[in-house]
Design a protein around this motif. Structure first.
Motif, mmCIF file in Angstrom:
data_model
loop_
_atom_site.group_PDB
_atom_site.id
_atom_site.type_symbol
_atom_site.label_atom_id
_atom_site.label_comp_id
_atom_site.label_asym_id
_atom_site.label_seq_id
_atom_site.Cartn_x
_atom_site.Cartn_y
_atom_site.Cartn_z
ATOM 1 N N LEU A 57 0.800 -1.272 0.055
ATOM 2 C CA LEU A 57 -0.002 0.041 -0.005
ATOM 3 C C LEU A 57 0.713 1.379 -0.156
ATOM 4 N N CYS A 58 2.011 1.216 0.740
ATOM 5 C CA CYS A 58 3.019 2.225 0.697
ATOM 6 C C CYS A 58 3.816 2.312 -0.408
ATOM 7 N N ALA A 82 3.804 9.192 -1.106
ATOM 8 C CA ALA A 82 4.414 9.713 -0.062
ATOM 9 C C ALA A 82 4.257 11.036 0.539
ATOM 10 N N MET A 83 3.954 11.966 -0.203
ATOM 11 C CA MET A 83 3.304 13.473 0.276
ATOM 12 C C MET A 83 2.110 13.409 0.691
ATOM 13 N N ARG A 84 1.298 12.241 0.597
ATOM 14 C CA ARG A 84 -0.085 12.286 0.766
ATOM 15 C C ARG A 84 -0.306 11.218 2.141
ATOM 16 N N ILE A 85 0.466 10.515 2.536
ATOM 17 C CA ILE A 85 0.321 9.499 3.271
ATOM 18 C C ILE A 85 1.394 9.822 4.687
ATOM 19 N N GLY A 86 0.866 9.256 5.795
ATOM 20 C CA GLY A 86 1.843 9.461 6.829
ATOM 21 C C GLY A 86 1.989 7.957 7.452
ATOM 22 N N THR A 87 2.867 7.729 8.252
ATOM 23 C CA THR A 87 3.366 6.317 8.753
ATOM 24 C C THR A 87 3.982 6.355 10.180
ATOM 25 N N THR A 100 12.155 19.961 11.422
ATOM 26 C CA THR A 100 12.389 20.900 10.381
ATOM 27 C C THR A 100 13.012 20.124 9.268
ATOM 28 N N LEU A 101 13.676 19.133 9.476
ATOM 29 C CA LEU A 101 14.319 18.251 8.246
ATOM 30 C C LEU A 101 13.140 17.501 7.471
ATOM 31 N N LEU A 102 12.100 16.985 8.260
ATOM 32 C CA LEU A 102 10.889 16.359 7.639
ATOM 33 C C LEU A 102 10.235 17.300 6.489
ATOM 34 N N ALA A 103 10.120 18.809 7.479
ATOM 35 C CA ALA A 103 9.384 19.785 6.490
ATOM 36 C C ALA A 103 10.193 19.942 5.283
ATOM 37 N N ALA A 104 11.346 20.119 5.208
ATOM 38 C CA ALA A 104 12.032 20.219 4.096
ATOM 39 C C ALA A 104 11.774 19.056 3.023
ATOM 40 N N ILE A 105 11.942 17.979 3.414
ATOM 41 C CA ILE A 105 11.746 16.633 2.758
ATOM 42 C C ILE A 105 10.209 16.772 1.946
ATOM 43 N N TYR A 106 9.318 17.350 2.825
ATOM 44 C CA TYR A 106 8.030 17.618 2.267
ATOM 45 C C TYR A 106 7.593 18.736 1.868
ATOM 46 N N GLU A 107 8.842 19.598 1.526
ATOM 47 C CA GLU A 107 8.558 20.815 0.737
ATOM 48 C C GLU A 107 7.884 21.893 1.337
ATOM 49 N N ILE A 108 7.776 21.878 2.627
ATOM 50 C CA ILE A 108 6.933 22.861 3.460
ATOM 51 C C ILE A 108 7.889 24.160 3.779
ATOM 52 N N ASP A 109 7.556 25.368 3.529
ATOM 53 C CA ASP A 109 8.067 26.423 3.823
ATOM 54 C C ASP A 109 8.471 26.814 4.931
ATOM 55 N N ASN A 110 9.166 27.505 5.359
ATOM 56 C CA ASN A 110 9.661 27.757 6.883
ATOM 57 C C ASN A 110 8.201 28.355 7.626
ATOM 58 N N ALA A 111 7.593 29.331 7.276
ATOM 59 C CA ALA A 111 6.608 29.911 8.070
ATOM 60 C C ALA A 111 5.508 28.826 8.193
ATOM 61 N N GLU A 112 5.233 28.104 7.242
ATOM 62 C CA GLU A 112 4.070 27.248 7.515
ATOM 63 C C GLU A 112 4.620 26.017 8.539
ATOM 64 N N CYS A 113 6.029 25.734 8.176
ATOM 65 C CA CYS A 113 6.460 24.773 9.121
ATOM 66 C C CYS A 113 6.460 25.149 10.476
ATOM 67 N N HIS A 127 3.085 17.015 7.618
ATOM 68 C CA HIS A 127 2.542 17.309 6.201
ATOM 69 C C HIS A 127 1.155 17.053 6.081
ATOM 70 N N GLU A 128 0.388 17.158 7.116
ATOM 71 C CA GLU A 128 -1.204 17.003 7.150
ATOM 72 C C GLU A 128 -1.567 15.762 5.874
ATOM 73 N N PRO A 129 -1.452 14.713 6.167
ATOM 74 C CA PRO A 129 -1.738 13.489 5.329
ATOM 75 C C PRO A 129 -2.972 13.392 5.304
ATOM 76 N N GLU A 130 -3.238 12.685 4.180
ATOM 77 C CA GLU A 130 -4.842 12.338 4.160
ATOM 78 C C GLU A 130 -5.062 10.867 4.684
ATOM 79 N N LEU A 131 -3.719 9.977 4.682
ATOM 80 C CA LEU A 131 -4.034 8.645 5.028
ATOM 81 C C LEU A 131 -3.049 8.408 5.896
ATOM 82 N N LEU A 132 -3.303 7.515 7.145
ATOM 83 C CA LEU A 132 -2.295 7.383 8.077
ATOM 84 C C LEU A 132 -2.258 6.002 8.501
ATOM 85 N N PHE A 133 -0.835 5.561 8.198
ATOM 86 C CA PHE A 133 -0.928 4.254 8.728
ATOM 87 C C PHE A 133 -0.126 3.807 9.828
#
Length: 329
Positions: A70-71, A96-101, A120-133, A173-179
Protein backbone atom coordinates in the motif's frame (compact mmCIF):
# COMPACT_ATOMS: atom_id res chain seq x y z
CA UNK A 1 -12.59 8.13 -4.79
CA UNK A 2 -11.85 5.60 -2.08
CA UNK A 3 -8.80 5.90 0.15
CA UNK A 4 -7.70 2.32 -0.59
CA UNK A 5 -8.86 -0.07 -3.31
CA UNK A 6 -7.37 -3.51 -3.91
CA UNK A 7 -8.62 -6.30 -6.15
CA UNK A 8 -7.17 -9.83 -5.94
CA UNK A 9 -3.92 -8.34 -4.61
CA UNK A 10 -1.12 -10.85 -4.16
CA UNK A 11 2.56 -10.99 -3.29
CA UNK A 12 4.75 -14.04 -3.87
CA UNK A 13 8.30 -14.33 -2.61
CA UNK A 14 11.00 -16.61 -3.97
CA UNK A 15 12.60 -18.36 -1.01
CA UNK A 16 15.67 -20.57 -0.91
CA UNK A 17 15.16 -24.10 0.38
CA UNK A 18 17.14 -24.67 3.57
CA UNK A 19 19.57 -27.56 3.23
CA UNK A 20 20.02 -30.13 6.00
CA UNK A 21 23.45 -31.66 6.58
CA UNK A 22 26.93 -30.85 5.33
CA UNK A 23 26.67 -32.58 1.93
CA UNK A 24 23.28 -31.03 1.17
CA UNK A 25 24.56 -27.60 2.22
CA UNK A 26 27.50 -27.96 -0.18
CA UNK A 27 25.20 -28.97 -3.05
CA UNK A 28 22.91 -26.05 -2.25
CA UNK A 29 25.81 -23.64 -2.77
CA UNK A 30 26.30 -24.94 -6.31
CA UNK A 31 22.68 -25.71 -7.22
CA UNK A 32 20.32 -23.92 -4.84
CA UNK A 33 16.68 -24.92 -4.82
CA UNK A 34 13.91 -22.35 -4.65
CA UNK A 35 10.25 -22.38 -3.67
CA UNK A 36 7.47 -19.80 -4.00
CA UNK A 37 5.89 -18.40 -0.82
CA UNK A 38 2.55 -16.60 -1.06
CA UNK A 39 2.66 -13.85 1.59
CA UNK A 40 -0.56 -12.18 0.38
CA UNK A 41 -3.23 -14.15 -1.48
CA UNK A 42 -5.89 -12.39 -3.53
CA UNK A 43 -6.99 -9.69 -1.08
CA UNK A 44 -9.85 -7.46 -2.29
CA UNK A 45 -10.43 -4.55 0.07
CA UNK A 46 -12.04 -1.10 -0.10
CA UNK A 47 -11.46 1.59 2.54
CA UNK A 48 -13.53 4.78 2.45
CA UNK A 49 -12.00 8.23 2.99
CA UNK A 50 -12.21 9.22 6.65
CA UNK A 51 -12.67 5.60 7.76
CA UNK A 52 -10.77 4.12 10.71
CA UNK A 53 -9.95 0.49 9.92
CA UNK A 54 -8.28 -2.17 12.08
CA UNK A 55 -6.20 -4.66 10.08
CA UNK A 56 -5.33 -7.54 12.40
CA UNK A 57 -4.01 -11.09 12.34
CA UNK A 58 -1.38 -13.36 13.90
CA UNK A 59 2.34 -12.87 13.31
CA UNK A 60 3.26 -13.99 9.81
CA UNK A 61 -0.28 -13.50 8.47
CA UNK A 62 0.88 -11.04 5.78
CA UNK A 63 -0.04 -7.72 7.44
CA UNK A 64 3.34 -6.04 6.98
CA UNK A 65 3.67 -7.21 3.37
CA UNK A 66 0.20 -5.86 2.56
CA UNK A 67 0.96 -2.48 4.18
CA UNK A 68 4.31 -2.23 2.35
CA UNK A 69 2.50 -2.72 -0.95
CA UNK A 70 0.00 0.00 0.00
CA UNK A 71 2.90 2.37 0.74
CA UNK A 72 4.75 1.52 -2.47
CA UNK A 73 7.69 -0.14 -0.71
CA UNK A 74 6.93 -3.54 -2.28
CA UNK A 75 5.61 -4.31 -5.75
CA UNK A 76 2.63 -6.67 -5.95
CA UNK A 77 2.97 -9.79 -8.09
CA UNK A 78 -0.76 -10.05 -8.81
CA UNK A 79 -3.95 -8.00 -8.73
CA UNK A 80 -4.77 -4.30 -8.79
CA UNK A 81 -4.05 -1.58 -6.22
CA UNK A 82 -4.96 2.09 -5.80
CA UNK A 83 -4.23 4.34 -2.80
CA UNK A 84 -5.74 7.85 -2.86
CA UNK A 85 -6.26 7.39 -6.58
CA UNK A 86 -2.55 6.67 -7.17
CA UNK A 87 -0.58 3.56 -8.05
CA UNK A 88 1.85 3.10 -5.12
CA UNK A 89 4.39 1.22 -7.23
CA UNK A 90 4.48 3.76 -10.09
CA UNK A 91 3.72 6.98 -8.21
CA UNK A 92 5.48 6.38 -4.92
CA UNK A 93 6.84 9.94 -4.56
CA UNK A 94 3.41 11.53 -5.08
CA UNK A 95 1.86 9.06 -2.65
CA UNK A 96 4.53 9.70 0.01
CA UNK A 97 3.51 13.36 0.10
CA UNK A 98 -0.07 12.38 0.98
CA UNK A 99 0.35 9.57 3.52
CA UNK A 100 1.85 9.34 7.00
CA UNK A 101 3.30 6.30 8.77
CA UNK A 102 4.00 5.38 12.38
CA UNK A 103 5.79 2.13 13.16
CA UNK A 104 5.96 1.50 16.91
CA UNK A 105 9.33 -0.28 16.76
CA UNK A 106 10.96 1.86 14.04
CA UNK A 107 11.67 5.56 14.34
CA UNK A 108 11.46 8.22 11.64
CA UNK A 109 13.18 10.69 13.97
CA UNK A 110 16.93 11.28 14.19
CA UNK A 111 17.86 9.84 17.58
CA UNK A 112 20.74 12.21 18.34
CA UNK A 113 18.79 15.35 17.40
CA UNK A 114 16.01 17.11 19.30
CA UNK A 115 12.54 16.35 17.92
CA UNK A 116 12.16 19.96 16.72
CA UNK A 117 15.20 19.50 14.43
CA UNK A 118 13.71 16.30 13.01
CA UNK A 119 10.51 18.23 12.31
CA UNK A 120 12.52 20.87 10.43
CA UNK A 121 14.27 18.21 8.33
CA UNK A 122 11.01 16.44 7.57
CA UNK A 123 9.41 19.75 6.60
CA UNK A 124 12.20 20.26 4.04
CA UNK A 125 11.65 16.73 2.68
CA UNK A 126 7.93 17.43 2.31
CA UNK A 127 8.64 20.85 0.74
CA UNK A 128 6.93 22.86 3.47
CA UNK A 129 8.11 26.47 3.64
CA UNK A 130 9.58 27.88 6.87
CA UNK A 131 6.60 29.96 7.93
CA UNK A 132 4.15 27.09 7.40
CA UNK A 133 6.54 24.70 9.15
CA UNK A 134 6.65 26.93 12.25
CA UNK A 135 2.85 27.17 12.27
CA UNK A 136 2.35 23.40 12.00
CA UNK A 137 5.04 22.59 14.59
CA UNK A 138 3.44 25.05 17.00
CA UNK A 139 0.01 23.50 16.42
CA UNK A 140 1.27 19.93 16.88
CA UNK A 141 3.33 20.92 19.93
CA UNK A 142 0.23 22.26 21.63
CA UNK A 143 -1.97 19.36 20.53
CA UNK A 144 0.46 16.63 21.63
CA UNK A 145 1.91 18.43 24.65
CA UNK A 146 5.48 18.35 23.35
CA UNK A 147 6.68 21.66 24.80
CA UNK A 148 8.60 20.20 27.75
CA UNK A 149 10.80 17.90 25.66
CA UNK A 150 10.70 19.34 22.13
CA UNK A 151 14.36 20.43 22.41
CA UNK A 152 15.60 17.23 24.09
CA UNK A 153 17.53 14.69 21.96
CA UNK A 154 15.17 11.89 20.97
CA UNK A 155 17.45 9.21 22.46
CA UNK A 156 16.84 10.72 25.92
CA UNK A 157 13.04 10.66 25.67
CA UNK A 158 10.84 8.06 27.32
CA UNK A 159 9.00 5.67 25.02
CA UNK A 160 5.73 7.52 25.53
CA UNK A 161 7.34 10.88 24.71
CA UNK A 162 9.00 9.43 21.60
CA UNK A 163 5.75 7.91 20.29
CA UNK A 164 3.99 11.26 20.73
CA UNK A 165 6.75 12.88 18.67
CA UNK A 166 6.49 10.07 16.08
CA UNK A 167 2.75 10.61 15.63
CA UNK A 168 3.25 14.38 15.45
CA UNK A 169 5.99 13.93 12.83
CA UNK A 170 3.71 11.72 10.73
CA UNK A 171 1.08 14.49 10.72
CA UNK A 172 3.46 17.36 9.93
CA UNK A 173 2.63 17.35 6.20
CA UNK A 174 -1.11 16.91 6.95
CA UNK A 175 -1.53 13.48 5.29
CA UNK A 176 -4.87 12.27 4.04
CA UNK A 177 -4.11 8.68 5.06
CA UNK A 178 -2.29 7.52 8.20
CA UNK A 179 -0.78 4.04 8.57
CA UNK A 180 -0.32 3.03 12.21
CA UNK A 181 1.61 -0.19 12.89
CA UNK A 182 1.50 -0.99 16.64
CA UNK A 183 1.46 2.71 17.67
CA UNK A 184 0.92 1.97 21.40
CA UNK A 185 3.27 -0.99 21.83
CA UNK A 186 5.18 -0.88 25.11
CA UNK A 187 3.33 2.17 26.47
CA UNK A 188 1.67 2.43 29.87
CA UNK A 189 -2.12 2.70 30.17
CA UNK A 190 -2.22 6.50 30.58
CA UNK A 191 0.02 7.22 27.58
CA UNK A 192 -1.86 4.68 25.43
CA UNK A 193 -5.13 6.45 26.14
CA UNK A 194 -3.59 9.84 25.32
CA UNK A 195 -2.30 8.57 21.96
CA UNK A 196 -5.70 7.07 21.11
CA UNK A 197 -7.49 10.33 21.92
CA UNK A 198 -5.08 12.32 19.75
CA UNK A 199 -5.54 9.97 16.78
CA UNK A 200 -9.33 10.01 17.17
CA UNK A 201 -9.32 13.81 17.37
CA UNK A 202 -7.26 14.07 14.18
CA UNK A 203 -9.73 11.82 12.37
CA UNK A 204 -12.70 13.78 13.72
CA UNK A 205 -11.39 17.26 12.94
CA UNK A 206 -9.47 16.65 9.71
CA UNK A 207 -11.14 13.54 8.27
CA UNK A 208 -7.83 11.67 8.20
CA UNK A 209 -8.22 8.04 7.12
CA UNK A 210 -6.59 5.67 9.63
CA UNK A 211 -5.28 2.18 8.78
CA UNK A 212 -4.33 0.51 12.06
CA UNK A 213 -2.59 -2.73 12.98
CA UNK A 214 -2.39 -3.53 16.67
CA UNK A 215 -2.18 -6.40 19.15
CA UNK A 216 -4.02 -4.31 21.75
CA UNK A 217 -7.80 -4.93 21.65
CA UNK A 218 -8.40 -1.55 23.32
CA UNK A 219 -6.87 0.24 20.30
CA UNK A 220 -9.41 -1.47 18.05
CA UNK A 221 -12.38 -0.93 20.39
CA UNK A 222 -11.71 2.76 20.96
CA UNK A 223 -10.46 3.88 17.56
CA UNK A 224 -11.95 1.79 14.77
CA UNK A 225 -15.38 1.24 13.32
CA UNK A 226 -14.43 -1.73 11.14
CA UNK A 227 -12.03 -4.65 11.50
CA UNK A 228 -10.43 -6.91 8.88
CA UNK A 229 -8.78 -10.12 10.07
CA UNK A 230 -6.28 -11.94 7.85
CA UNK A 231 -4.40 -15.22 8.10
CA UNK A 232 -2.06 -16.97 5.66
CA UNK A 233 -2.28 -13.92 3.41
CA UNK A 234 -6.07 -13.96 2.97
CA UNK A 235 -9.07 -12.25 4.61
CA UNK A 236 -10.79 -14.37 7.25
CA UNK A 237 -13.28 -11.79 8.55
CA UNK A 238 -14.43 -8.31 7.49
CA UNK A 239 -16.92 -6.94 10.02
CA UNK A 240 -17.87 -3.91 12.09
CA UNK A 241 -16.12 -3.43 15.42
CA UNK A 242 -19.56 -3.56 17.03
CA UNK A 243 -19.93 -7.12 15.78
CA UNK A 244 -16.39 -7.87 16.91
CA UNK A 245 -17.27 -6.60 20.37
CA UNK A 246 -20.45 -8.64 20.65
CA UNK A 247 -19.05 -11.85 19.16
CA UNK A 248 -15.39 -11.89 20.16
CA UNK A 249 -14.52 -9.06 22.57
CA UNK A 250 -17.16 -9.91 25.14
CA UNK A 251 -14.70 -11.23 27.70
CA UNK A 252 -12.61 -9.22 30.15
CA UNK A 253 -9.85 -10.23 32.54
CA UNK A 254 -9.87 -8.94 36.14
CA UNK A 255 -6.73 -9.12 38.28
CA UNK A 256 -7.59 -8.64 41.95
CA UNK A 257 -5.33 -8.48 45.00
CA UNK A 258 -6.58 -8.77 48.59
CA UNK A 259 -4.94 -7.74 51.85
CA UNK A 260 -5.89 -11.06 53.47
CA UNK A 261 -6.85 -14.43 51.91
CA UNK A 262 -10.38 -14.33 50.50
CA UNK A 263 -12.70 -16.83 48.87
CA UNK A 264 -13.85 -15.70 45.41
CA UNK A 265 -17.67 -15.90 45.25
CA UNK A 266 -19.20 -18.15 42.56
CA UNK A 267 -20.91 -15.98 39.94
CA UNK A 268 -22.54 -16.97 36.62
CA UNK A 269 -20.39 -15.84 33.71
CA UNK A 270 -17.27 -15.56 35.88
CA UNK A 271 -14.43 -18.09 35.80
CA UNK A 272 -11.44 -18.02 38.14
CA UNK A 273 -8.49 -18.46 35.74
CA UNK A 274 -5.78 -18.52 38.38
CA UNK A 275 -5.49 -18.07 42.11
CA UNK A 276 -2.54 -17.58 44.46
CA UNK A 277 -3.11 -18.37 48.13
CA UNK A 278 -6.42 -16.53 48.26
CA UNK A 279 -4.72 -13.13 48.04
CA UNK A 280 -4.37 -12.84 44.27
CA UNK A 281 -6.69 -14.04 41.53
CA UNK A 282 -7.38 -13.61 37.82
CA UNK A 283 -11.00 -13.82 36.72
CA UNK A 284 -12.40 -14.20 33.21
CA UNK A 285 -15.73 -12.38 32.86
CA UNK A 286 -18.27 -12.97 30.10
CA UNK A 287 -19.84 -9.51 29.97
CA UNK A 288 -22.83 -10.83 28.02
CA UNK A 289 -23.76 -12.86 31.10
CA UNK A 290 -22.51 -10.66 33.94
CA UNK A 291 -21.81 -6.89 33.67
CA UNK A 292 -18.27 -5.96 34.62
CA UNK A 293 -19.54 -3.39 37.15
CA UNK A 294 -21.49 -6.07 39.01
CA UNK A 295 -18.40 -8.24 39.31
CA UNK A 296 -16.35 -5.31 40.60
CA UNK A 297 -19.01 -4.55 43.20
CA UNK A 298 -19.19 -8.17 44.39
CA UNK A 299 -15.42 -8.35 44.69
CA UNK A 300 -15.33 -5.13 46.71
CA UNK A 301 -17.93 -6.56 49.07
CA UNK A 302 -15.61 -9.42 50.01
CA UNK A 303 -13.50 -6.85 51.88
CA UNK A 304 -9.88 -5.78 52.00
CA UNK A 305 -9.35 -5.30 48.25
CA UNK A 306 -5.97 -3.69 47.66
CA UNK A 307 -6.00 -3.48 43.86
CA UNK A 308 -8.26 -4.32 40.89
CA UNK A 309 -7.17 -4.14 37.24
CA UNK A 310 -9.37 -4.78 34.18
CA UNK A 311 -7.70 -6.01 30.98
CA UNK A 312 -8.69 -7.38 27.60
CA UNK A 313 -7.76 -10.95 26.67
CA UNK A 314 -4.58 -11.20 24.57
CA UNK A 315 -5.18 -10.46 20.89
CA UNK A 316 -3.87 -13.95 20.08
CA UNK A 317 -6.77 -15.48 22.05
CA UNK A 318 -9.30 -13.22 20.29
CA UNK A 319 -7.92 -14.08 16.85
CA UNK A 320 -7.96 -17.80 17.73
CA UNK A 321 -11.65 -17.48 18.73
CA UNK A 322 -12.40 -15.73 15.42
CA UNK A 323 -10.71 -18.50 13.42
CA UNK A 324 -12.53 -21.18 15.39
CA UNK A 325 -15.94 -19.56 14.96
CA UNK A 326 -15.47 -18.79 11.26
CA UNK A 327 -14.26 -22.36 10.62
CA UNK A 328 -17.50 -23.73 12.14
CA UNK A 329 -19.50 -21.50 9.78
Amino acid sequence: MKAIETKDLGKTYRARVKAEGLAASFRALVRPQWISVDAVRGISLNVEQGEMLAFIGPNGAGKSTFIKMLCGILYPTAGELSVLGLSPARERRKLAMRIGTVFGQKSQLWLHLPAVDSFTLLAAIYEIDNAECRRRVAELTELFGLGEFLHTPVRKLSLGQRIRCEVAASLLHEPELLFLDEPTIGLDVVVKQAIRELIARRNREHGTTVFLTSHDPADIEQLCRRAVVIDHGGIVLDASVERLKSDYLGKKLIDVRFGTPQRIPALPGVTVSSESGGQKATLTVDTAVRPIGDVMERLSMTGNVLDITINNPPMEDIIAAIFQKEAVR
